[in-house]
Design an enzyme around this catalytic site. Structure first.
Site, PDB file in Angstrom:
ATOM      1  N   LYS A  42     -27.379  37.306  27.039  1.00 38.18           N
ATOM      2  CA  LYS A  42     -27.015  38.570  27.887  1.00 38.18           C
ATOM      3  C   LYS A  42     -27.204  39.302  29.489  1.00 38.18           C
ATOM      4  O   LYS A  42     -28.327  38.562  30.488  1.00 38.18           O
ATOM      5  CB  LYS A  42     -28.059  39.579  27.259  1.00 38.18           C
ATOM      6  CG  LYS A  42     -27.396  40.799  26.864  1.00 38.18           C
ATOM      7  CD  LYS A  42     -25.943  40.546  25.795  1.00 38.18           C
ATOM      8  CE  LYS A  42     -25.592  41.541  25.623  1.00 38.18           C
ATOM      9  NZ  LYS A  42     -24.344  42.099  24.333  1.00 38.18           N
ATOM     10  N   ASP A  74     -19.612  44.093  26.999  1.00 34.41           N
ATOM     11  CA  ASP A  74     -19.995  44.662  26.628  1.00 34.41           C
ATOM     12  C   ASP A  74     -20.036  46.561  27.097  1.00 34.41           C
ATOM     13  O   ASP A  74     -19.305  46.498  27.359  1.00 34.41           O
ATOM     14  CB  ASP A  74     -21.800  44.499  26.417  1.00 34.41           C
ATOM     15  CG  ASP A  74     -23.407  44.987  25.131  1.00 34.41           C
ATOM     16  OD1 ASP A  74     -22.420  44.052  24.008  1.00 34.41           O
ATOM     17  OD2 ASP A  74     -24.033  45.713  25.627  1.00 34.41           O
TER      18      ASP A  74
HETATM   19  P1  NDP Z   1     -18.059  50.493  24.547  1.00 32.33           P
HETATM   20  O1  NDP Z   1     -18.937  51.007  26.351  1.00 32.33           O
HETATM   21  O2  NDP Z   1     -16.463  50.184  24.923  1.00 32.33           O
HETATM   22  O3  NDP Z   1     -18.333  51.486  24.581  1.00 32.33           O
HETATM   23  C1  NDP Z   1     -19.761  52.496  23.848  1.00 32.33           C
HETATM   24  C2  NDP Z   1     -19.551  53.160  23.142  1.00 32.33           C
HETATM   25  O4  NDP Z   1     -20.453  53.834  23.005  1.00 32.33           O
HETATM   26  C3  NDP Z   1     -18.725  54.131  23.926  1.00 32.33           C
HETATM   27  O5  NDP Z   1     -18.367  55.437  22.629  1.00 32.33           O
HETATM   28  C4  NDP Z   1     -19.962  55.523  24.015  1.00 32.33           C
HETATM   29  O6  NDP Z   1     -20.310  57.019  24.435  1.00 32.33           O
HETATM   30  C5  NDP Z   1     -21.426  54.755  23.360  1.00 32.33           C
HETATM   31  N1  NDP Z   1     -22.105  54.965  23.813  1.00 32.33           N
HETATM   32  C6  NDP Z   1     -22.788  53.979  24.223  1.00 32.33           C
HETATM   33  N2  NDP Z   1     -24.379  54.364  24.509  1.00 32.33           N
HETATM   34  C7  NDP Z   1     -24.436  55.551  24.344  1.00 32.33           C
HETATM   35  C8  NDP Z   1     -25.831  56.239  24.101  1.00 32.33           C
HETATM   36  N3  NDP Z   1     -27.161  55.326  25.122  1.00 32.33           N
HETATM   37  N4  NDP Z   1     -25.705  57.184  22.977  1.00 32.33           N
HETATM   38  C9  NDP Z   1     -24.798  57.535  22.375  1.00 32.33           C
HETATM   39  N5  NDP Z   1     -23.937  57.123  22.563  1.00 32.33           N
HETATM   40  C10 NDP Z   1     -23.474  55.322  23.032  1.00 32.33           C
HETATM   41  O7  NDP Z   1     -19.179  49.453  24.655  1.00 32.33           O
HETATM   42  P2  NDP Z   1     -18.530  48.608  22.598  1.00 32.33           P
HETATM   43  O8  NDP Z   1     -18.276  49.183  22.181  1.00 32.33           O
HETATM   44  O9  NDP Z   1     -18.404  46.998  23.875  1.00 32.33           O
HETATM   45  O10 NDP Z   1     -20.266  48.519  22.694  1.00 32.33           O
HETATM   46  C11 NDP Z   1     -20.778  48.945  21.501  1.00 32.33           C
HETATM   47  C12 NDP Z   1     -21.713  48.488  21.087  1.00 32.33           C
HETATM   48  O11 NDP Z   1     -21.567  47.086  20.369  1.00 32.33           O
HETATM   49  C13 NDP Z   1     -23.693  48.475  21.906  1.00 32.33           C
HETATM   50  O12 NDP Z   1     -23.536  48.244  21.002  1.00 32.33           O
HETATM   51  C14 NDP Z   1     -22.585  46.544  21.680  1.00 32.33           C
HETATM   52  O13 NDP Z   1     -23.508  45.571  22.431  1.00 32.33           O
HETATM   53  C15 NDP Z   1     -21.974  45.688  21.034  1.00 32.33           C
HETATM   54  N6  NDP Z   1     -20.898  44.700  20.942  1.00 32.33           N
HETATM   55  C16 NDP Z   1     -20.335  44.702  21.478  1.00 32.33           C
HETATM   56  C17 NDP Z   1     -19.619  43.943  21.303  1.00 32.33           C
HETATM   57  C18 NDP Z   1     -17.693  43.189  22.171  1.00 32.33           C
HETATM   58  O14 NDP Z   1     -17.516  42.379  21.542  1.00 32.33           O
HETATM   59  N7  NDP Z   1     -17.790  44.197  22.997  1.00 32.33           N
HETATM   60  C19 NDP Z   1     -19.651  42.707  20.656  1.00 32.33           C
HETATM   61  C20 NDP Z   1     -21.541  42.439  19.529  1.00 32.33           C
HETATM   62  C21 NDP Z   1     -21.791  43.801  19.645  1.00 32.33           C
HETATM   63  P3  NDP Z   1     -19.965  57.455  25.935  1.00 32.33           P
HETATM   64  O15 NDP Z   1     -18.600  56.515  26.647  1.00 32.33           O
HETATM   65  O16 NDP Z   1     -20.359  58.608  26.090  1.00 32.33           O
HETATM   66  O17 NDP Z   1     -21.383  56.449  26.730  1.00 32.33           O
HETATM   67  O1  2IT Z   2     -23.322  41.643  21.038  1.00 33.62           O
HETATM   68  C1  2IT Z   2     -22.344  40.653  21.517  1.00 33.62           C
HETATM   69  O2  2IT Z   2     -22.275  39.785  21.449  1.00 33.62           O
HETATM   70  C2  2IT Z   2     -21.178  40.357  23.323  1.00 33.62           C
HETATM   71  N1  2IT Z   2     -21.477  41.737  23.657  1.00 33.62           N
HETATM   72  C3  2IT Z   2     -20.006  39.780  23.092  1.00 33.62           C
HETATM   73  C4  2IT Z   2     -20.642  38.486  23.953  1.00 33.62           C
HETATM   74  C5  2IT Z   2     -19.001  37.146  24.401  1.00 33.62           C
HETATM   75  O3  2IT Z   2     -19.496  36.036  24.735  1.00 33.62           O
HETATM   76  O4  2IT Z   2     -18.004  37.611  24.073  1.00 33.62           O
END
Ligand code: NDP
Ligand code: 2IT
Length: 450
Positions: free
Chosen positions: A130, A170
């Site tokens: 990561k 992420d």
């Molecule tokens: P994005 O940046 O696209 O979206 C994040 C969302 O969460 C936004 O709505 C953001 O609001 C909100 N958010 C972030 N930090 C906070 C906080 N501290 N308090 C409240 N709201 C918060 O990220 P992703 O959708 O990609 O990721 C969301 C989660 O999923 C994370 O935990 C990530 O690690 C996990 N994840 C992502 C993957 C991926 O492929 N993208 C894969 C697996 C897991 P704001 O815009 O106001 O900050």
């Molecule tokens: O938390 C996760 O699994 C991710 N942000 C996706 C990682 C990836 O390599 O696609």
């Protein structure tokens, strides 16, 4: 008198805390895994003898670097960059990059540690890593984000490669950022290669990668509900977040007949009791991905309540899908969800539930899936993107979606194999932790003391 399992957990956590006393998120992630693994390890002493756990909590490598860049006014800005290369026993390091002001080494290590188990569960050959930065993309111009990404990659490029370490997105890193990072890698290496996933479809990306985490989380929830003869049809669903994972989780819930009543961002949450229909969801996509606006605008547009500074967990629902960030469901939130009759919690985010919340869900014996199982669809399709890049071919949407579906079913089966208790109840936390561990541990033993 403590029993041997509790002693083992306490001793091992003391060992982990002693090395890095301030890395609380990392301790939390390790503790959750150790709680599941302890009985299994005491029954399988070869893993203890080979010091597998001690090796798993020590990253193979950590890169920590300076990221200087110029803002639009010509001022010099300085951020921190990280890449934690946690474990490469079963494949190249693989895992996302997070750009968010809360990024620290502890956050990077917790995410990299989780990723090792998650990637193992996908059944694809990917190790865990990561990275990221404390850079905040909010309120930055596209050109500022580009200059930051170029500077970040100007250091990161020497540590990664298609057979070494393959980053992706992420929080705060989506298609725009991956584009800028890829462009700079290609420029400094003079090589067009699958060094990042989440690429645009015209330049090496895979169909369904943007959808994969959210879709996969809902596929996993569907599998869990299947075990009880239930489905998402007609169920009320609370989602947190409104980013990549939340958006596509909502889309899939609607497709499967569920009703999504909340979404959120760091400013608060919206509650739409009529349900977010496809047209309203299209507005959220546009609001978040193009305007880069705030979820409050949804409440202004559709005349529903917006709760500033709050999380959605007091709204009654059948299914909760936390898709924002770590530690967003606290013990009182979990108690409220249970009191209101919530029966399913599937983590789209990484570690969104505090340990106290997890214990309440497990005690209530609801269907609760930890992120390393439920949100593995994202990295799984990243693995499929790597496979397509190696073959220099592109699969259709249907082909990738079918494979994603199969992978989520396989992960569910793995959780069942290692997590089902005598009375039939499935502890998905134990299932995911033990299921993810075994393959990595066996590979580490086969490869000697490295
Ligand atoms: P994005 O940046 O696209 O979206 C994040 C969302 O969460 C936004 O709505 C953001 O609001 C909100 N958010 C972030 N930090 C906070 C906080 N501290 N308090 C409240 N709201 C918060 O990220 P992703 O959708 O990609 O990721 C969301 C989660 O999923 C994370 O935990 C990530 O690690 C996990 N994840 C992502 C993957 C991926 O492929 N993208 C894969 C697996 C897991 P704001 O815009 O106001 O900050
Ligand atoms: O938390 C996760 O699994 C991710 N942000 C996706 C990682 C990836 O390599 O696609």
């Amino acid at each position: 008198m403590k029993n041997p399992i509790e002693n083992f957990i306490q001793d091992f956590m003391a060992y982990v805390r002693a090395s890095d006393p301030h890395q609380l998120e990392f301790h939390q992630a390790v503790h959750e895994v150790i709680e599941s693994l302890a009985p299994y390890l005491l029954d399988h002493p070869k893993y203890m003898k080979m010091k597998i756990l001690e090796r798993l909590v020590e990253p193979e490598r950590v890169v920590h670097f300076r990221v200087p860049w110029l803002d639009d006014r010509g001022n010099i800005q300085v951020n921190r960059g990280f890449r934690v290369e946690m474990n490469s026993a079963i494949g190249p390091y693989k895992g996302g990059l997070r750009f968010h002001p809360t990024v620290t080494l502890s956050i990077m290590k917790f995410l990299a540690f989780e990723q090792v188990f998650k990637n193992s569960l996908t059944s694809l050959p990917m190790g865990g890593g990561k990275g990221g930065s404390d850079f905040d993309p909010k309120n930055k111009s596209d050109m500022e984000v580009m200059r930051f990404c170029q500077s970040f990659m100007t250091e990161l490029f020497r540590h990664i490669g298609p057979n070494t370490d393959v980053p992706a997105g992420d929080i705060g890193v989506g298609g725009r950022e991956i584009g800028f990072l890829f462009g700079q890698y290609k420029r400094v290496r003079n090589e067009f290669t699958g060094v990042l996933t989440g690429k645009g479809i015209e330049w090496g990306g895979s169909l369904i990668r943007p959808e994969a985490t959210g879709y996969g989380t809902v596929y996993f929830a569907k599998e869990m509900m299947n075990t009880k003869g239930e489905s998402l049809e007609g169920k009320v669903v609370c989602i947190s977040g409104s980013g990549n994972v939340a958006q596509f989780a909502a889309q899939k819930v609607l497709e499967l007949g569920g009703k999504v009543v909340t979404m959120s961002d760091s400013g608060g949450f919206i509650h739409d009791p009529d349900g977010i229909d496809p047209e309203k969801l299209a507005y959220i996509f546009q609001l978040k991905n193009e305007q880069r606006g705030r979820i409050k605008s949804y409440a202004d547009k559709y005349g529903c309540p917006f709760y500033a500074g709050q999380r959605p967990w007091r709204i009654a629902c059948d299914v909760a899908l936390p898709c924002a960030t770590e530690n967003e469901i606290h013990e009182d939130d979990a108690a409220m969800l249970l009191k209101n009759g919530c029966q399913v919690v599937a983590e789209g985010a990484n570690m969104p539930c505090t340990p106290e919340a997890v214990h309440l869900f497990l005690k209530a014996r609801i269907l609760y899936a930890p992120g390393k199982a439920a949100n593995a669809g994202g990295v799984a399709v990243s693995g499929l993107e790597m496979a397509q890049n190696s073959m220099r071919l592109n699969w259709t949407r249907e082909e990738v979606d079918d494979r994603l579906h199969t992978i989520m079913r396989t992960i569910h089966a793995m959780c069942l194999k290692h997590g089902q208790k005598r009375d039939g109840w499935i502890n998905y936390v134990d299932g995911a932790n033990i299921g993810g561990f075994v393959k990595v541990a066996q590979a580490m033993i086969a490869q000697g003391v490295v």
